[in-house]
Design a protein around this motif. Structure first.
Motif, PDB file in Angstrom:
ATOM      1  N   CYS A  31     -10.510  -4.314  -2.147  1.00 39.70           N
ATOM      2  CA  CYS A  31     -10.476  -2.941  -1.952  1.00 39.70           C
ATOM      3  C   CYS A  31     -10.469  -2.755   0.319  1.00 39.70           C
ATOM      4  O   CYS A  31     -11.085  -1.235   0.228  1.00 39.70           O
ATOM      5  CB  CYS A  31     -11.831  -1.867  -2.708  1.00 39.70           C
ATOM      6  SG  CYS A  31     -11.057  -0.570  -3.326  1.00 39.70           S
ATOM      7  N   SER A  32      -9.250  -3.135   0.797  1.00 33.30           N
ATOM      8  CA  SER A  32     -10.037  -3.494   2.027  1.00 33.30           C
ATOM      9  C   SER A  32      -9.171  -3.214   2.404  1.00 33.30           C
ATOM     10  O   SER A  32      -8.563  -2.864   3.962  1.00 33.30           O
ATOM     11  CB  SER A  32     -10.662  -4.279   2.715  1.00 33.30           C
ATOM     12  OG  SER A  32     -12.335  -4.492   2.641  1.00 33.30           O
ATOM     13  N   CYS A  33      -7.390  -3.273   1.974  1.00 34.10           N
ATOM     14  CA  CYS A  33      -6.232  -3.860   2.746  1.00 34.10           C
ATOM     15  C   CYS A  33      -5.269  -2.316   2.547  1.00 34.10           C
ATOM     16  O   CYS A  33      -4.655  -2.257   3.041  1.00 34.10           O
ATOM     17  CB  CYS A  33      -5.946  -4.865   1.971  1.00 34.10           C
ATOM     18  SG  CYS A  33      -5.278  -5.220   0.747  1.00 34.10           S
ATOM     19  N   ALA A  34      -5.017  -1.751   1.197  1.00 32.09           N
ATOM     20  CA  ALA A  34      -4.801  -0.990   0.547  1.00 32.09           C
ATOM     21  C   ALA A  34      -3.297  -1.464   0.646  1.00 32.09           C
ATOM     22  O   ALA A  34      -2.595  -0.483   0.113  1.00 32.09           O
ATOM     23  CB  ALA A  34      -4.503   0.675   0.982  1.00 32.09           C
ATOM     24  N   THR A  35      -2.737  -2.964   0.569  1.00 30.64           N
ATOM     25  CA  THR A  35      -1.283  -3.148   0.200  1.00 30.64           C
ATOM     26  C   THR A  35      -1.106  -3.800  -0.948  1.00 30.64           C
ATOM     27  O   THR A  35       0.253  -4.594  -1.345  1.00 30.64           O
ATOM     28  CB  THR A  35      -1.322  -4.594   1.567  1.00 30.64           C
ATOM     29  OG1 THR A  35      -2.191  -5.268   0.862  1.00 30.64           O
ATOM     30  CG2 THR A  35      -1.412  -3.823   2.921  1.00 30.64           C
ATOM     31  N   MET A  84     -13.898   4.137  -3.907  1.00 26.45           N
ATOM     32  CA  MET A  84     -13.647   3.624  -2.356  1.00 26.45           C
ATOM     33  C   MET A  84     -12.509   3.539  -2.259  1.00 26.45           C
ATOM     34  O   MET A  84     -11.650   4.198  -1.373  1.00 26.45           O
ATOM     35  CB  MET A  84     -14.231   2.784  -2.450  1.00 26.45           C
ATOM     36  CG  MET A  84     -14.260   1.526  -1.890  1.00 26.45           C
ATOM     37  SD  MET A  84     -15.417   0.177  -1.434  1.00 26.45           S
ATOM     38  CE  MET A  84     -15.256  -1.022   0.074  1.00 26.45           C
ATOM     39  N   ASP A 140     -10.775   6.170  -1.176  1.00 26.51           N
ATOM     40  CA  ASP A 140     -10.600   6.816   0.452  1.00 26.51           C
ATOM     41  C   ASP A 140      -9.045   6.007   0.495  1.00 26.51           C
ATOM     42  O   ASP A 140      -8.766   6.135   2.028  1.00 26.51           O
ATOM     43  CB  ASP A 140     -11.916   5.882   0.964  1.00 26.51           C
ATOM     44  CG  ASP A 140     -13.202   7.596   0.690  1.00 26.51           C
ATOM     45  OD1 ASP A 140     -12.813   9.075   0.848  1.00 26.51           O
ATOM     46  OD2 ASP A 140     -13.949   6.655   0.602  1.00 26.51           O
ATOM     47  N   LEU A 141      -9.309   4.159   0.331  1.00 28.83           N
ATOM     48  CA  LEU A 141      -8.058   3.294   0.943  1.00 28.83           C
ATOM     49  C   LEU A 141      -7.221   4.519   0.936  1.00 28.83           C
ATOM     50  O   LEU A 141      -6.055   4.032   1.197  1.00 28.83           O
ATOM     51  CB  LEU A 141      -8.025   2.127  -0.099  1.00 28.83           C
ATOM     52  CG  LEU A 141      -9.185   1.374   1.297  1.00 28.83           C
ATOM     53  CD1 LEU A 141     -10.423   1.823   1.457  1.00 28.83           C
ATOM     54  CD2 LEU A 141      -8.346  -0.005   1.194  1.00 28.83           C
ATOM     55  N   ASP A 148      -6.098   7.486   0.291  1.00 28.65           N
ATOM     56  CA  ASP A 148      -5.950   8.883   0.687  1.00 28.65           C
ATOM     57  C   ASP A 148      -5.250   8.991   2.233  1.00 28.65           C
ATOM     58  O   ASP A 148      -4.582   9.162   2.636  1.00 28.65           O
ATOM     59  CB  ASP A 148      -7.483   9.516   1.198  1.00 28.65           C
ATOM     60  CG  ASP A 148      -7.097  11.006   1.281  1.00 28.65           C
ATOM     61  OD1 ASP A 148      -6.111  11.722   1.882  1.00 28.65           O
ATOM     62  OD2 ASP A 148      -8.125  11.046   2.458  1.00 28.65           O
ATOM     63  N   MET A 149      -5.903   7.431   3.126  1.00 24.15           N
ATOM     64  CA  MET A 149      -5.205   6.820   4.680  1.00 24.15           C
ATOM     65  C   MET A 149      -4.481   6.095   3.877  1.00 24.15           C
ATOM     66  O   MET A 149      -3.570   5.884   5.582  1.00 24.15           O
ATOM     67  CB  MET A 149      -6.182   6.869   4.739  1.00 24.15           C
ATOM     68  CG  MET A 149      -7.254   8.027   5.395  1.00 24.15           C
ATOM     69  SD  MET A 149      -6.328   9.118   6.767  1.00 24.15           S
ATOM     70  CE  MET A 149      -6.577   8.008   7.996  1.00 24.15           C
ATOM     71  N   GLY A 150      -4.763   5.613   3.470  1.00 22.19           N
ATOM     72  CA  GLY A 150      -3.932   3.997   3.770  1.00 22.19           C
ATOM     73  C   GLY A 150      -2.407   3.756   3.191  1.00 22.19           C
ATOM     74  O   GLY A 150      -1.517   2.586   3.463  1.00 22.19           O
ATOM     75  N   VAL A 151      -1.534   4.448   2.199  1.00 22.73           N
ATOM     76  CA  VAL A 151      -0.538   4.169   1.311  1.00 22.73           C
ATOM     77  C   VAL A 151       0.413   4.466   2.433  1.00 22.73           C
ATOM     78  O   VAL A 151       0.597   6.319   2.778  1.00 22.73           O
ATOM     79  CB  VAL A 151      -1.124   4.716   0.260  1.00 22.73           C
ATOM     80  CG1 VAL A 151      -1.758   3.504  -0.554  1.00 22.73           C
ATOM     81  CG2 VAL A 151      -1.735   5.309  -0.344  1.00 22.73           C
ATOM     82  N   PRO A 176       0.948  -0.697   3.723  1.00 19.71           N
ATOM     83  CA  PRO A 176       1.221  -0.723   5.006  1.00 19.71           C
ATOM     84  C   PRO A 176       0.858  -1.324   5.784  1.00 19.71           C
ATOM     85  O   PRO A 176       0.825  -3.083   5.065  1.00 19.71           O
ATOM     86  CB  PRO A 176      -0.046   0.310   4.612  1.00 19.71           C
ATOM     87  CG  PRO A 176      -1.144  -0.344   3.435  1.00 19.71           C
ATOM     88  CD  PRO A 176       0.004  -0.607   2.755  1.00 19.71           C
TER      89      PRO A 176
END
Ligand SMILES: Cc1cc2nc3c(=O)[nH]c(=O)nc-3n(C[C@H](O)[C@H](O)[C@H](O)COP(=O)(O)OP(=O)(O)OC[C@H]3O[C@@H](n4cnc5c(N)ncnc54)[C@H](O)[C@@H]3O)c2cc1C
Ligand code: FES
Lengths: 110, 440
Positions: free
Chosen positions: A47-51, A70, A73-74, A76-79, A110
């Motif tokens: 749950c740290s990369c959103a890939t 968690m 949050d990823l 929301d911002m990461g994809v 991402p």
């Protein structure tokens, strides 16, 4: 070898990859091990990369359920394109109830 | 007929070079050779889920066995390349590698992804039974077996791996002491506020953390470790010791090839070594700072291995792009989830967001008010916002970043100061010249 359950991945060009997943594995790990392109999963499910972003098919979305905190949050911002059915596939475990689960892979991770 | 690409080192970076070559349309042969007997697998879970019993070797494998054959990647496991020679007559960059079993692997293109090995601690008694290192699956399997019956565990080195193992051992109910030579934990990778937070948080969880403490030797009986001696005269009982004092990049092969090495194989932004026909990627390299292009850094992380490997594959195919990749990293120590984006080296100010006592806070690092990096503890949204900002060469105003009620994503200021190539963050080379490292 544990019980098998089918997972179907559809890439952005519409190609389908139907994979026999082991119950208990994540939807991410299943894709990566079988070399389904488009699920990058750099952090290996932490749950740290959103890939490992996928859009769950409308039919299965209620069974799969919403993202955890968690993950939220990823997402929301990461994809690149957040939808109501967006999930990080490393946070979805294959169960027998999910046999036939269909997920779409976004054109960009991402 | 093309002899294709030989990739030496079958792990995170090596596999990615192979996969990227195929994804870029390369159809020539690819041989991926690795010394370990296991097909490529993930290392990060070795000190986390694996020790906790939540992962096994087959769940760590990057790919199914069929994948390699289906992708035309010839995977050779359990063979160490001991010699590489270039053929003066063939195309530039071509040559032949020899493995310890005598197998010859000819190539037209060479990629070195040989990684790093655990740095050994040269003190008396270091070869006693029960003294372990953790780099490869076999190390982890051995450590896990020993943890199951250990009573007193001493971890030498308060870096990521040491602290992750300490958390896992504590969760199993072992008595755990961490001995760190520096004044603070994870000193090479996080700022002092974060180091101090981790000292307290691990202490709260029952770990005995000893800073500024050097190990002078190990005591043993009948070949097995029984204690750890510190240079201040303290003696700690131990039946299991994990040494996590950093890694040394493997440079034997590159040195044999006459490639320039300086605490790692020196590569440029295109992953080219000092012989531009040979590429290298991952933990074995030192490279220009990935965002500023300045100086020389060594980054030991999955993100870097993957990003550099992708660049290396493109370079091998003659495609030199300009890629900026934002370094990111994670270290999960039990329920403490640390996520890092950017490189904080050279910062001149910091903003703490949230209260460390809540075990949920972030520290943002700045230089000349430009955002450089973040250490986020249990605040993934902050981490993601900074990662995104850095990727867009945007910043987050330091005067607002400290208010935890304002989501960082709402503060990302794309029109703000630019921090990217062409406008170096750090003109003083001294900050980068020593090979900054972000993992233990
Ligand atoms: C316990 C542990 C936890 C970690 N946790 C994290 C984490 O949470 N997040 C993160 O980002 N990173 C983490 N890392 C770091 C990450 O795993 C490394 O950055 C990554 O593995 C680097 O990949 P690499 O391919 O460059 O090198 P390596 O993984 O070191 O692989 C190099 C391979 O090359 C082989 N090899 C070397 N020489 C030869 C030769 N002559 N012939 C044939 N084969 C050879 C080696 O046997 C090895 O298998 C962790 C590492 C460890 C050990
Ligand atoms: S694999 Fe990294 S977030 Fe899912």
């Amino acid at each position: 070898m544990g019980t098998l359950s089918k997972v179907i991945y559809i890439d952005s060009a519409g190609r389908e990859y139907a994979v026999d997943a082991t119950v208990g594995d994540t939807v991410m790990a299943t894709a990566v091990k079988h070399g389904v392109p488009g699920i990058v999963a750099e952090c290996g499910g932490n749950c740290s990369c959103a890939t490992c972003h996928v859009w769950v098919s409308a039919e299965f979305a209620p069974v799969v359920g919403p993202p955890n905190d968690m993950e939220e949050d990823l997402l929301d911002m990461g994809v690149s394109e957040r939808r109501s059915t967006s999930r990080l596939s490393c946070q979805i475990r294959v169960t027998e109830a999910l046999d036939g689960l269909t997920v779409e892979i976004p054109p960009e991770q991402p | 007929m093309s002899k294709g690409t030989l990739i030496v080192g079958g792990s995170q970076a090596g596999l990615q070079v192979a996969v990227s070559l195929r994804q870029l349309g390369d159809t020539s042969p690819i041989v991926l050779v690795g010394e370990e007997e296991h097909p490529p697998y993930q290392r990060p879970p070795l000190s986390k889920e694996f020790l906790a019993g939540e992962a096994e070797l087959d769940s760590l494998a990057f790919r199914t066995p069929d994948f390699y054959a289906e992708s035309g990647i010839d995977l050779v496991c359990g063979e160490r390349v001991c010699e590489v020679s270039r053929s003066p007559s063939g195309p530039p960059g071509s040559g032949v590698a020899t493995t310890t079993s005598g197998r010859e692997l000819p190539f037209d293109r060479l990629a070195l992804t040989v990684g790093a090995g655990a740095r050994r601690l040269p003190v008396p008694g270091a070869d006693l039974g029960g003294i372990c290192y953790l780099r490869a699956y076999n190390d982890a399997a051995d450590l896990r077996t020993r943890l199951a019956t250990a009573t007193n565990v001493v971890v030498v080195g308060g870096g990521f791996i040491g602290l992750e193992v300490a958390s896992a051992a504590r969760a199993l109910g072992r008595s755990v002491t961490v001995v760190e030579a520096a004044e603070r934990l994870m000193a090479r990778s996080v700022g002092p506020v974060v180091s101090e937070f981790y000292r307290q948080a691990h202490a709260r969880r029952g770990v005995d953390v000893r800073l500024s403490s050097a190990v002078s030797g190990f005591r043993g009986e009948r070949g097995r470790v029984t204690g750890v001696e510190l240079s201040d005269g303290t003696s700690l009982p131990a039946d299991l010791v994990l040494i996590g004092v950093g890694v040394l990049p493997r440079t034997e092969l590159p040195e044999q090839l006459g490639l320039v090495c300086d605490q790692g194989i020196v590569v440029d932004a295109h992953a080219r070594t000092s012989d531009p026909s040979i590429v290298a990627a991952g933990d074995c390299t030192v490279q220009p700072h990935p965002i500023t292009g300045e100086g020389r850094v060594r980054i030991e992380s999955v993100q870097n291995a993957v990003a550099q490997a992708k660049v290396a594959a493109a370079t091998l195919l003659g495609r030199l792009g300009n890629v900026i990749s934002v370094p990111w990293f994670w270290s999960y120590q039990g329920d403490l989830r640390l996520q890092i984006a950017g490189l904080a080296t050279g910062h001149d100010s910091q903003v703490v967001r949230g209260d460390p006592d809540d075990e949920q806070f972030s520290v943002l690092y700045y230089r000349d008010d430009r955002l450089l990096a973040i250490d986020a503890v249990n605040r993934p949204a902050d981490y993601m916002a900074v990662r995104k900002a850095l990727g867009q060469r945007a910043t987050i105003p330091p005067d607002l970043a400290g208010d935890p009620a304002l989501p960082l994503k709402s503060l990302v200021n794309a029109a703000g100061t630019v921090n990217g190539i062409g406008e170096p963050l750090v003109r003083d080379k001294r900050f980068w010249s020593n090979g900054h490292t972000i993992a233990t």
